[in-house]
Design an enzyme around this catalytic site. Sequence first.
Site, short mmCIF file in Angstrom:
data_model
loop_
_atom_site.label_atom_id
_atom_site.label_comp_id
_atom_site.label_asym_id
_atom_site.label_seq_id
_atom_site.Cartn_x
_atom_site.Cartn_y
_atom_site.Cartn_z
N THR A 29 5.12 -5.04 -53.95
CA THR A 29 6.14 -5.41 -54.92
C THR A 29 6.69 -6.79 -54.54
OG1 THR A 29 8.25 -4.83 -55.96
CG2 THR A 29 7.92 -4.09 -53.68
N GLU A 30 6.87 -7.64 -55.54
CA GLU A 30 7.13 -9.05 -55.26
C GLU A 30 8.49 -9.31 -54.62
OE1 GLU A 30 8.62 -11.41 -59.07
OE2 GLU A 30 6.77 -10.31 -59.49
N ASN A 31 9.37 -8.31 -54.62
CA ASN A 31 10.63 -8.51 -53.91
C ASN A 31 10.52 -8.22 -52.41
OD1 ASN A 31 10.34 -5.82 -54.91
ND2 ASN A 31 12.45 -5.38 -54.37
#
Length: 220
Positions: A48-50
């Site tokens: 997940t990009e976070n």
Amino acid sequence: MSSRITRDELAARIAADIPEGAVVNLGIGAPTLVANFLPSDLEIVLHTENGMLGMGPAPAPDAIDPDLINAGKQPVTALAGAAYFHHADSFAMMRGGHLDVCVLGAFQVSERGDLANWSTGEPGAIPAVGGAMDLAIGAKAVYVMTDLLTKRGESKLVRECAYPLTGVGCVTRIYTDHAVFDVTAGGLRVREAFGENTVASLEALTGLDLGGSAASAEGN
């Protein structure tokens, strides 16, 4: 027999195409459902990009950890061996070609595989493309998950995208509630049709030359 499958059925269909060992990003919205259908006996690493590798499926309502969220701020779980890291490191993974597959939503996909999924140009729309651009260009395979038609009955598969592009020629395969399409050098081709759909009926819905033959989902 219906000509459409449900969103959960579509998520399960996408999950079946993700190979063992793949590092996968699931975009905001419907693509997050794919996590709920990945086989538990296969090692598939969700990114997940976070800033997380090893994301699991959505938690039970009584087991939500407010510190564990995906990029869409939805609660998630962490599998054994999960890792957390800075947002910048996450984008380095995306831009560096380290993701095997990403699954993204779409407003439109052109017959050449151009993707428009961040803005319709309407007032109040989000102001920038964000990480969608990095995912669309950085992942080795880009799967789109979307309804074939808008609420007004217009095809999301088009000759040319009318909305601002996220990426040019980046889409590998398109999974819709009516059929699955491959992006080829000769345009879009029907990989699998669901229910009563045929190549001819899908061409009528989209206005595109889809060529080839469709394998019915019945019995697959």
